[in-house]
Each structure stands twice: as C-alpha cells, then as structure tokens.
Design a protein around this motif. Structure first.
Motif, PDB file in Angstrom:
ATOM      1  N   ASP A  32      52.526  24.972  50.053  1.00  0.00           N
ATOM      2  CA  ASP A  32      52.426  25.684  48.783  1.00  0.00           C
ATOM      3  C   ASP A  32      51.463  26.845  48.930  1.00  0.00           C
ATOM      4  OD1 ASP A  32      49.638  24.817  47.580  1.00  0.00           O
ATOM      5  OD2 ASP A  32      50.564  22.972  48.307  1.00  0.00           O
ATOM      6  N   ALA A  33      51.643  27.825  48.079  1.00  0.00           N
ATOM      7  CA  ALA A  33      50.794  29.018  48.088  1.00  0.00           C
ATOM      8  C   ALA A  33      50.587  29.481  46.655  1.00  0.00           C
ATOM      9  CB  ALA A  33      51.430  30.129  48.922  1.00  0.00           C
ATOM     10  N   THR A  34      49.369  29.911  46.370  1.00  0.00           N
ATOM     11  CA  THR A  34      49.015  30.391  45.033  1.00  0.00           C
ATOM     12  C   THR A  34      48.140  31.631  45.168  1.00  0.00           C
ATOM     13  OG1 THR A  34      49.045  28.133  44.140  1.00  0.00           O
ATOM     14  CG2 THR A  34      47.918  29.805  42.835  1.00  0.00           C
ATOM     15  N   VAL A  35      48.368  32.606  44.328  1.00  0.00           N
ATOM     16  CA  VAL A  35      47.486  33.768  44.218  1.00  0.00           C
ATOM     17  C   VAL A  35      47.145  33.956  42.747  1.00  0.00           C
ATOM     18  CG1 VAL A  35      47.212  36.242  44.558  1.00  0.00           C
ATOM     19  CG2 VAL A  35      48.454  34.897  46.248  1.00  0.00           C
ATOM     20  N   ALA A  36      45.873  33.893  42.434  1.00  0.00           N
ATOM     21  CA  ALA A  36      45.410  34.104  41.064  1.00  0.00           C
ATOM     22  C   ALA A  36      44.460  35.295  41.046  1.00  0.00           C
ATOM     23  CB  ALA A  36      44.705  32.861  40.535  1.00  0.00           C
ATOM     24  N   THR A  37      44.486  36.066  39.975  1.00  0.00           N
ATOM     25  CA  THR A  37      43.622  37.241  39.856  1.00  0.00           C
ATOM     26  C   THR A  37      42.951  37.274  38.497  1.00  0.00           C
ATOM     27  OG1 THR A  37      45.325  38.699  38.951  1.00  0.00           O
ATOM     28  CG2 THR A  37      45.174  38.553  41.355  1.00  0.00           C
ATOM     29  N   ARG A  38      41.820  37.942  38.450  1.00  0.00           N
ATOM     30  CA  ARG A  38      41.171  38.201  37.170  1.00  0.00           C
ATOM     31  C   ARG A  38      40.180  39.345  37.349  1.00  0.00           C
ATOM     32  NH1 ARG A  38      35.942  36.981  36.562  1.00  0.00           N
ATOM     33  NH2 ARG A  38      34.946  35.390  37.870  1.00  0.00           N
ATOM     34  N   TYR A  39      39.921  40.029  36.255  1.00  0.00           N
ATOM     35  CA  TYR A  39      38.893  41.070  36.247  1.00  0.00           C
ATOM     36  C   TYR A  39      37.597  40.478  35.699  1.00  0.00           C
ATOM     37  CZ  TYR A  39      41.975  44.869  37.590  1.00  0.00           C
ATOM     38  OH  TYR A  39      42.809  45.697  38.302  1.00  0.00           O
ATOM     39  N   PRO A  40      36.459  41.130  35.929  1.00  0.00           N
ATOM     40  CA  PRO A  40      35.176  40.578  35.459  1.00  0.00           C
ATOM     41  C   PRO A  40      35.203  40.229  33.972  1.00  0.00           C
ATOM     42  CG  PRO A  40      34.779  42.445  36.902  1.00  0.00           C
ATOM     43  CD  PRO A  40      36.265  42.390  36.675  1.00  0.00           C
ATOM     44  N   ARG A  41      34.600  39.090  33.642  1.00  0.00           N
ATOM     45  CA  ARG A  41      34.485  38.670  32.242  1.00  0.00           C
ATOM     46  C   ARG A  41      33.350  39.427  31.562  1.00  0.00           C
ATOM     47  NH1 ARG A  41      34.950  33.620  35.114  1.00  0.00           N
ATOM     48  NH2 ARG A  41      37.040  32.734  34.867  1.00  0.00           N
ATOM     49  N   ILE A  42      33.348  39.400  30.229  1.00  0.00           N
ATOM     50  CA  ILE A  42      32.376  40.187  29.469  1.00  0.00           C
ATOM     51  C   ILE A  42      30.941  39.743  29.766  1.00  0.00           C
ATOM     52  CG2 ILE A  42      32.477  38.690  27.449  1.00  0.00           C
ATOM     53  CD1 ILE A  42      32.171  42.545  27.467  1.00  0.00           C
ATOM     54  N   ASN A  43      30.725  38.437  30.012  1.00  0.00           N
ATOM     55  CA  ASN A  43      29.367  37.952  30.261  1.00  0.00           C
ATOM     56  C   ASN A  43      28.814  38.446  31.600  1.00  0.00           C
ATOM     57  OD1 ASN A  43      31.395  35.914  31.306  1.00  0.00           O
ATOM     58  ND2 ASN A  43      29.527  35.106  32.247  1.00  0.00           N
ATOM     59  N   GLU A  44      29.696  38.878  32.506  1.00  0.00           N
ATOM     60  CA  GLU A  44      29.246  39.338  33.812  1.00  0.00           C
ATOM     61  C   GLU A  44      28.669  40.753  33.762  1.00  0.00           C
ATOM     62  OE1 GLU A  44      32.095  36.769  36.800  1.00  0.00           O
ATOM     63  OE2 GLU A  44      32.945  38.541  35.831  1.00  0.00           O
ATOM     64  N   TYR A  45      28.745  41.405  32.602  1.00  0.00           N
ATOM     65  CA  TYR A  45      28.132  42.718  32.437  1.00  0.00           C
ATOM     66  C   TYR A  45      26.671  42.610  32.043  1.00  0.00           C
ATOM     67  CZ  TYR A  45      32.658  45.013  32.771  1.00  0.00           C
ATOM     68  OH  TYR A  45      33.864  45.483  33.226  1.00  0.00           O
ATOM     69  N   ALA A  46      26.224  41.423  31.658  1.00  0.00           N
ATOM     70  CA  ALA A  46      24.840  41.263  31.209  1.00  0.00           C
ATOM     71  C   ALA A  46      23.871  41.529  32.358  1.00  0.00           C
ATOM     72  CB  ALA A  46      24.633  39.851  30.657  1.00  0.00           C
ATOM     73  N   GLY A  47      22.642  41.907  32.006  1.00  0.00           N
ATOM     74  CA  GLY A  47      21.622  42.126  33.023  1.00  0.00           C
ATOM     75  C   GLY A  47      21.992  43.256  33.964  1.00  0.00           C
ATOM     76  N   THR A  48      22.055  42.939  35.248  1.00  0.00           N
ATOM     77  CA  THR A  48      22.399  43.943  36.261  1.00  0.00           C
ATOM     78  C   THR A  48      23.882  43.850  36.605  1.00  0.00           C
ATOM     79  OG1 THR A  48      21.762  42.389  38.007  1.00  0.00           O
ATOM     80  CG2 THR A  48      20.087  43.945  37.250  1.00  0.00           C
ATOM     81  N   GLY A  49      24.729  43.873  35.597  1.00  0.00           N
ATOM     82  CA  GLY A  49      26.167  43.714  35.777  1.00  0.00           C
ATOM     83  C   GLY A  49      26.796  44.886  36.499  1.00  0.00           C
ATOM     84  N   PRO A  50      28.116  44.791  36.806  1.00  0.00           N
ATOM     85  CA  PRO A  50      28.797  45.815  37.607  1.00  0.00           C
ATOM     86  C   PRO A  50      28.917  47.148  36.876  1.00  0.00           C
ATOM     87  CG  PRO A  50      30.396  44.272  36.706  1.00  0.00           C
ATOM     88  CD  PRO A  50      29.044  43.718  36.392  1.00  0.00           C
ATOM     89  N   THR A  51      28.868  48.232  37.655  1.00  0.00           N
ATOM     90  CA  THR A  51      29.109  49.569  37.118  1.00  0.00           C
ATOM     91  C   THR A  51      30.614  49.827  37.109  1.00  0.00           C
ATOM     92  OG1 THR A  51      29.014  50.621  39.295  1.00  0.00           O
ATOM     93  CG2 THR A  51      26.926  50.349  38.097  1.00  0.00           C
ATOM     94  N   GLU A  52      30.994  50.984  36.614  1.00  0.00           N
ATOM     95  CA  GLU A  52      32.409  51.344  36.581  1.00  0.00           C
ATOM     96  C   GLU A  52      33.013  51.334  37.982  1.00  0.00           C
ATOM     97  OE1 GLU A  52      35.982  52.341  34.733  1.00  0.00           O
ATOM     98  OE2 GLU A  52      34.052  51.829  33.808  1.00  0.00           O
ATOM     99  N   ALA A  53      32.254  51.835  38.982  1.00  0.00           N
ATOM    100  CA  ALA A  53      32.758  51.887  40.350  1.00  0.00           C
ATOM    101  C   ALA A  53      32.869  50.491  40.970  1.00  0.00           C
ATOM    102  CB  ALA A  53      31.842  52.754  41.203  1.00  0.00           C
ATOM    103  N   GLN A  54      32.075  49.546  40.461  1.00  0.00           N
ATOM    104  CA  GLN A  54      32.086  48.187  41.011  1.00  0.00           C
ATOM    105  C   GLN A  54      33.060  47.270  40.293  1.00  0.00           C
ATOM    106  OE1 GLN A  54      27.895  47.662  40.255  1.00  0.00           O
ATOM    107  NE2 GLN A  54      27.376  47.853  42.435  1.00  0.00           N
ATOM    108  N   TYR A  55      33.733  47.792  39.284  1.00  0.00           N
ATOM    109  CA  TYR A  55      34.652  46.992  38.479  1.00  0.00           C
ATOM    110  C   TYR A  55      35.961  46.813  39.250  1.00  0.00           C
ATOM    111  CZ  TYR A  55      37.214  45.456  34.302  1.00  0.00           C
ATOM    112  OH  TYR A  55      37.956  44.748  33.395  1.00  0.00           O
ATOM    113  N   LYS A  56      36.104  45.680  39.935  1.00  0.00           N
ATOM    114  CA  LYS A  56      37.264  45.452  40.775  1.00  0.00           C
ATOM    115  C   LYS A  56      37.884  44.087  40.478  1.00  0.00           C
ATOM    116  CE  LYS A  56      35.409  48.225  44.583  1.00  0.00           C
ATOM    117  NZ  LYS A  56      34.983  48.223  46.006  1.00  0.00           N
ATOM    118  N   ARG A  57      39.168  43.991  40.774  1.00  0.00           N
ATOM    119  CA  ARG A  57      39.893  42.744  40.551  1.00  0.00           C
ATOM    120  C   ARG A  57      39.405  41.647  41.505  1.00  0.00           C
ATOM    121  NH1 ARG A  57      45.205  44.223  41.338  1.00  0.00           N
ATOM    122  NH2 ARG A  57      45.756  44.233  39.124  1.00  0.00           N
TER     123      ARG A  57
END
Length: 281
Positions: A32-57
């Motif tokens: 079997d094989a599975t591929v799941a994807t997601r973009y950063p959740r809203i809570n991951e922007y808190a503190g020193t969260g990702p910038t626009e350039a670091q926003y990756k799948r």
C-alpha cells in the motif's frame, strides 16, 4: 503586539493505493502507498512562525510492502515500510547549558525512516488468543540546523542531521495474550517494550529501554452490566521517557558532565489497581 491578517486558499489532498495478491496455500503479497499533504496551520504562525517565503506544503509519503500468511490458527503479516515528512515546522527553545537563558528559533526540517514490522495473531485453541508485534525502525532528522546568539555574544548551534528523532524508540515489542473462560469472562495481559529513546536532539542524553505491563479481567455479567479489574504496571517496572528540558545544545562530548544530576522526564505509573463498571440502559 503585532497583528497580521493571514489569508490562504490552499488545497490539502491525500491519495491512497492498496493491493493484495494471493499466491495460494495461505500465502499472499500485500502493498500500500499513501501521500498526504497539508499547509501550515494557523497556530504555527505564532511566535517565530514561517514567513511568506517559508510557507510551503508539508508532504507525508508512506510506502509499505510485505508478505502475509493465514490459516485456521495463525494470521501473520511482515512488511517493510518507508515514511517521511517534509517541511515540518517546529519552534525550538535552545537553552545555554548551565544557565536559564534560552532563545526560540524557527526550524523547518524533514523526517524519514525505513522500518520492518511483523505482526501475528495466534488462536492455538478455543478461547485462547495471542497478538504479538515487533517493529524495528530508525527515524532520523534531515535539514535540521539551528543556531542562536546569547546575551554574552556567544553563538551556539545544533546540527541534528542524521540523528535519531528524539522520544521515538527504534525497537518496539508488543505481547498481548488473552483467554476467554466463558463468552462473557475474559482474562488478559499486555506487555510493551520500548527501546532506548533519546532525550535531546544530539543523541547525548537518553533513557534506557523499558517494559510496561498491564493485565485484567473483563466480565460481561449480562447485556446491561459489565465489570472490570485492571492492573497497571503489575511487575512494578521502573523507567522514564520524554525529553529533558534545556538539554538541546548538550553534545555527546559534554554529556558526561551531567552524570549524577537530576533531570526531569515522564515516568512510569506505579503499580495500580483500577476497578470499573459499565451500566447500559
């Protein structure tokens, strides 16, 4: 306090494939094989969260393949697997060793592991059942680098590339025997072994392997009343797991300096007896 509006329209998707081929005489091949994807959740922007350039799948692939064997008293599956996770986002507190000063840094890294798992279900005679599982794995960090400059001007860094992921054992064993005295009365035991786990990023500090043991009796008195007795850690095993706060910058060369010091983790529950009752109306 800085407030920012973040609006993202992204599609998270998951794909799965499963196949099985019966060879005959109880033997089979499975994959079997599975591929799941997601973009950063809203809570991951808190503190020193990702910038626009670091926003990756974030991508999580899983591929497994192995053999199966089944007859009237055994059900066995043995599989090799690969699993990874890219662009994992974490905000790590790095503490200067020997002090209380810490800095928080953003980390975007990958994890991957190749493992082997064998699971077997045995029913040797009526009422008896045994589940056994063995897992061997080695999850490691990739692209894991961070450095901070403390108030005295000293710059320290951590490089965990190729290191085993902390808190994750490389060996797991499960043994679950049970016996049904009657249709409603079941005796059971459960043994869990977790191999050595690292307590910091650089494999300098670790907790030894440990057994966790459980047991009990479940009795369905009638269709409305069920009673149970559960024994937790009935062999009174000792052990610890988790991480050691403030130890992320401690290297293997420095680990000996901390011998004899008290450091905190998560510890096994003491021997406990629990009673339960369920009433259905």
């Amino acid at each position: 306090m800085k407030v920012e509006n973040v609006l993202k329209n992204k599609l998270n998707y998951a794909l799965a494939f499963r196949g099985r081929y019966d060879i005959g005489w109880g033997l089979g091949l499975t994959a079997d094989a599975t591929v799941a994807t997601r973009y950063p959740r809203i809570n991951e922007y808190a503190g020193t969260g990702p910038t626009e350039a670091q926003y990756k799948r974030v991508t999580i692939p899983l591929v497994r393949a192995g053999v199966t064997y089944r007859n009237k008293w055994i059900d066995l599956t043995s599989m090799f697997s690969y699993i990874g996770k890219t662009n994992n986002i974490d905000q790590q507190n790095l503490t200067r060793p020997g002090s209380t000063e810490s800095k928080t840094v953003l980390l975007i890294y990958d994890i991957q592991t190749i493992g082997w798992t064998t699971s077997v279900e045995l029913t040797p005679f009526k009422g008896a059942h045994l589940h056994a599982l063995l897992t061997l794995q080695k999850p490691t960090y990739k692209n894991y680098n961070a450095s901070v400059t403390f108030s005295d001007g000293q710059t320290m860094g951590v490089d965990a590339n190729g290191m085993v992921v902390k808190e994750i054992p490389q060996t797991i064993i499960e043994l679950d025997p049970s016996y049904n005295l009657t249709d409603g009365l079941r005796l059971w035991l459960s043994f869990r072994y977790f191999g050595r786990t690292y307590a910091n990023l650089q494999e300098a500090l670790y907790f030894n392997g440990r057994w966790e043991t459980f047991g009990g009796v479940n009795w369905d008195v009638n269709k409305r009343l069920s009673l149970s007795v559960t024994l937790v850690n009935f062999l009174n095993q000792k052990g610890a797991s988790g991480t050691i706060s403030g130890s992320e910058l401690i290297s293997k060369d420095e680990a000996s300096k901390y011998a004899g010091n008290i450091m905190s983790g998560s510890y096994l529950r003491p021997f406990t007896v629990e009673f339960g009752a369920t009433l259905k109306f």
